[in-house]
Design a protein around this motif. Structure first.
Motif, PDB file in Angstrom:
ATOM      1  N   ASP A  48       0.822  -1.316  -0.011  1.00  0.00           N
ATOM      2  CA  ASP A  48       0.052   0.084   0.140  1.00  0.00           C
ATOM      3  C   ASP A  48       0.850   1.308  -0.061  1.00  0.00           C
ATOM      4  OD1 ASP A  48      -2.727   1.262   0.005  1.00  0.00           O
ATOM      5  OD2 ASP A  48      -2.098   2.070   1.982  1.00  0.00           O
ATOM      6  N   HIS A  49       1.930   1.406   0.766  1.00  0.00           N
ATOM      7  CA  HIS A  49       2.982   2.333   0.853  1.00  0.00           C
ATOM      8  C   HIS A  49       3.387   2.628  -0.701  1.00  0.00           C
ATOM      9  CE1 HIS A  49       7.103   4.113   2.072  1.00  0.00           C
ATOM     10  NE2 HIS A  49       6.468   4.986   1.409  1.00  0.00           N
ATOM     11  N   MET A  50       3.718   1.675  -1.305  1.00  0.00           N
ATOM     12  CA  MET A  50       4.321   1.795  -2.721  1.00  0.00           C
ATOM     13  C   MET A  50       3.324   2.404  -3.536  1.00  0.00           C
ATOM     14  SD  MET A  50       5.363  -1.145  -5.471  1.00  0.00           S
ATOM     15  CE  MET A  50       3.492  -1.019  -6.030  1.00  0.00           C
ATOM     16  N   VAL A  51       2.070   1.936  -3.538  1.00  0.00           N
ATOM     17  CA  VAL A  51       1.002   2.681  -4.299  1.00  0.00           C
ATOM     18  C   VAL A  51       0.571   3.933  -3.906  1.00  0.00           C
ATOM     19  CG1 VAL A  51      -1.611   2.362  -4.941  1.00  0.00           C
ATOM     20  CG2 VAL A  51       0.013   0.238  -4.914  1.00  0.00           C
ATOM     21  N   CYS A  52       0.818   4.302  -2.583  1.00  0.00           N
ATOM     22  CA  CYS A  52       0.338   5.635  -2.323  1.00  0.00           C
ATOM     23  C   CYS A  52       1.584   6.477  -2.847  1.00  0.00           C
ATOM     24  CB  CYS A  52       0.577   5.701  -0.790  1.00  0.00           C
ATOM     25  SG  CYS A  52      -0.800   4.961   0.279  1.00  0.00           S
ATOM     26  N   GLU A  53       2.913   6.122  -2.960  1.00  0.00           N
ATOM     27  CA  GLU A  53       3.800   7.000  -3.602  1.00  0.00           C
ATOM     28  C   GLU A  53       3.564   7.247  -5.043  1.00  0.00           C
ATOM     29  OE1 GLU A  53       6.070   8.277  -1.702  1.00  0.00           O
ATOM     30  OE2 GLU A  53       6.687   7.139  -0.253  1.00  0.00           O
ATOM     31  N   LEU A  54       2.943   6.307  -5.712  1.00  0.00           N
ATOM     32  CA  LEU A  54       2.658   6.679  -7.264  1.00  0.00           C
ATOM     33  C   LEU A  54       1.494   7.483  -7.148  1.00  0.00           C
ATOM     34  CD1 LEU A  54       2.714   6.004 -10.125  1.00  0.00           C
ATOM     35  CD2 LEU A  54       1.590   3.903  -9.873  1.00  0.00           C
ATOM     36  N   LYS A  55       0.550   7.177  -6.419  1.00  0.00           N
ATOM     37  CA  LYS A  55      -0.776   8.235  -6.343  1.00  0.00           C
ATOM     38  C   LYS A  55      -0.282   9.536  -5.871  1.00  0.00           C
ATOM     39  CE  LYS A  55      -4.295   4.532  -5.603  1.00  0.00           C
ATOM     40  NZ  LYS A  55      -5.310   4.144  -4.610  1.00  0.00           N
ATOM     41  N   ARG A 151      -1.851  -6.529  -7.048  1.00  0.00           N
ATOM     42  CA  ARG A 151      -2.912  -5.492  -7.104  1.00  0.00           C
ATOM     43  C   ARG A 151      -3.373  -5.154  -5.589  1.00  0.00           C
ATOM     44  NH1 ARG A 151      -4.482  -7.707 -12.144  1.00  0.00           N
ATOM     45  NH2 ARG A 151      -3.895  -6.248 -13.904  1.00  0.00           N
ATOM     46  N   ILE A 152      -3.852  -4.083  -5.441  1.00  0.00           N
ATOM     47  CA  ILE A 152      -4.328  -3.859  -4.164  1.00  0.00           C
ATOM     48  C   ILE A 152      -5.404  -2.638  -4.118  1.00  0.00           C
ATOM     49  CG2 ILE A 152      -2.556  -2.178  -3.427  1.00  0.00           C
ATOM     50  CD1 ILE A 152      -2.476  -3.007  -0.546  1.00  0.00           C
ATOM     51  N   THR A 153      -6.384  -2.783  -3.365  1.00  0.00           N
ATOM     52  CA  THR A 153      -7.688  -1.920  -3.279  1.00  0.00           C
ATOM     53  C   THR A 153      -6.967  -0.710  -2.495  1.00  0.00           C
ATOM     54  OG1 THR A 153      -8.491  -2.898  -1.403  1.00  0.00           O
ATOM     55  CG2 THR A 153      -9.465  -3.611  -3.602  1.00  0.00           C
ATOM     56  N   SER A 154      -7.735   0.494  -2.688  1.00  0.00           N
ATOM     57  CA  SER A 154      -7.309   1.970  -2.310  1.00  0.00           C
ATOM     58  C   SER A 154      -8.333   1.763  -0.972  1.00  0.00           C
ATOM     59  CB  SER A 154      -7.742   2.920  -3.256  1.00  0.00           C
ATOM     60  OG  SER A 154      -7.140   2.957  -4.477  1.00  0.00           O
ATOM     61  N   SER A 155      -7.442   2.670   0.017  1.00  0.00           N
ATOM     62  CA  SER A 155      -7.947   2.962   1.261  1.00  0.00           C
ATOM     63  C   SER A 155      -9.190   3.962   0.970  1.00  0.00           C
ATOM     64  CB  SER A 155      -7.039   3.304   2.362  1.00  0.00           C
ATOM     65  OG  SER A 155      -6.582   4.466   1.947  1.00  0.00           O
ATOM     66  N   ARG A 156      -9.949   4.416   1.992  1.00  0.00           N
ATOM     67  CA  ARG A 156     -10.495   5.426   2.041  1.00  0.00           C
ATOM     68  C   ARG A 156     -10.224   6.744   2.426  1.00  0.00           C
ATOM     69  NH1 ARG A 156     -13.652   5.127   8.217  1.00  0.00           N
ATOM     70  NH2 ARG A 156     -11.769   6.001   9.216  1.00  0.00           N
ATOM     71  N   TYR A 157      -8.908   6.824   2.760  1.00  0.00           N
ATOM     72  CA  TYR A 157      -8.453   8.075   3.249  1.00  0.00           C
ATOM     73  C   TYR A 157      -8.504   9.321   2.124  1.00  0.00           C
ATOM     74  CZ  TYR A 157      -5.136  11.150   5.224  1.00  0.00           C
ATOM     75  OH  TYR A 157      -4.433  12.236   5.823  1.00  0.00           O
ATOM     76  N   PHE A 254      -7.499  -2.168   6.813  1.00  0.00           N
ATOM     77  CA  PHE A 254      -6.233  -1.759   7.342  1.00  0.00           C
ATOM     78  C   PHE A 254      -5.260  -1.531   6.175  1.00  0.00           C
ATOM     79  CE2 PHE A 254      -1.760  -2.683   8.679  1.00  0.00           C
ATOM     80  CZ  PHE A 254      -1.686  -1.877   9.784  1.00  0.00           C
ATOM     81  N   LYS A 255      -4.800  -0.320   5.966  1.00  0.00           N
ATOM     82  CA  LYS A 255      -3.849   0.234   4.997  1.00  0.00           C
ATOM     83  C   LYS A 255      -2.797   1.213   5.856  1.00  0.00           C
ATOM     84  CE  LYS A 255      -5.604  -2.020   1.556  1.00  0.00           C
ATOM     85  NZ  LYS A 255      -6.593  -1.472   0.683  1.00  0.00           N
TER      86      LYS A 255
END
Length: 262
Positions: A48-55, A151-157, A254-255
């Motif tokens: 999730d951290h990796m995807v957050c960096e891309l987002k 693949r991982i789903t996005s959190s609500r944040y 949990f993310k």
């Protein structure tokens, strides 16, 4: 595991975190830290951290494309991020090849009608470079730990914050920048919260990210105030409460940026 490229002392971390903790309305819940400490949580945190960096890089790119550059420059930005998006969302390509893509190959041409264009470009291009570098670093760490990406789903944040963005300009841009400030500030706070509970090298890696994340949140805020024709503090406080609610309320998913675990 490779040593992080930037070392940071505990005293420096405290200095960086002081304005962050004043900006945020709450600290990471103890229940989130307890969940994050569990060995079975590490794969989801890394992915999730990796995807957050891309987002984060994508959000900065969208701001530049929409508000600051001409069409050709915007297309160059799209091509810059495409290999990262192909790997993350379409599982295409070898992640090790991404090390050769962290460079923008075209000069950005600012819109002459927007007085803030050049500063927005300068700050967001630097942010994109740093986020893509962090993206690759997390991939390296995950590979060393035997955590494969899927693949991982996005959190609500982030979605929960951007729901409150106003629909007219320049208020929409100001709100997006304030949201960006809160996302970067929370990332910084959360890196520091989890780092002491991880293996030493991984914890030091998270501490090494604090300096850039702290600067990112300040860049977003300064741009928001520069662009706004009114004081942004009321909107900052509005989003402070929205962000606090997302962090403190129960969250079953949990993310890295999730709320209090159910």
């Amino acid at each position: 595991m490779k040593q992080p490229t930037t070392d940071i002392s505990s005293q420096q971390a405290e200095q960086l975190l002081q304005p962050i903790n004043q900006f945020l309305q709450c600290r990471t819940p103890a229940s989130w830290i307890e969940q994050a400490k569990q060995p079975q949580s590490l794969p989801i945190l890394l992915k999730d951290h990796m995807v957050c960096e891309l987002k984060a890089a994508q959000s900065a790119m969208l701001l530049i494309r929409r508000y600051a550059v001409d069409e050709d420059s915007g297309n160059a930005l799209l091509q810059w991020l495409k290999p990262y998006e192909d790997f993350t969302y379409r599982l295409k390509g070898n992640w090790r090849d991404l090390a050769d893509h962290n460079k923008l190959n075209k000069r950005m041409v600012p819109k002459s009608t927007k007085p803030y264009s050049q500063e927005l470009i300068d700050k967001m291009v630097l942010l994109i470079k740093e986020e893509l570098h962090h993206f690759y670093q997390v991939l390296e760490i995950a590979a060393e730990l035997g955590v494969s990406y899927d693949r991982i789903t996005s959190s609500r944040y982030a979605r929960g914050l951007f729901t409150h963005v106003r629909t007219y300009e320049p208020a929409a841009l100001v709100d997006k920048l304030i949201c960006g400030a809160y996302i970067e500030a929370r990332s910084c706070e959360r890196f520091a919260a989890i780092a002491p509970h991880l293996a030493p090298n991984l914890g030091q890696f998270y501490f090494s990210l604090l300096r850039s994340e702290a600067r990112h949140y300040q860049d977003y805020l300064s741009l928001a105030q520069q662009i706004s024709d009114t004081d942004i503090n009321p909107r900052v406080q509005f989003f402070a409460e929205a962000e606090r609610a997302l962090i403190e309320s129960p969250d079953s998913d949990f993310k890295f940026h999730s709320g209090a675990p159910v």
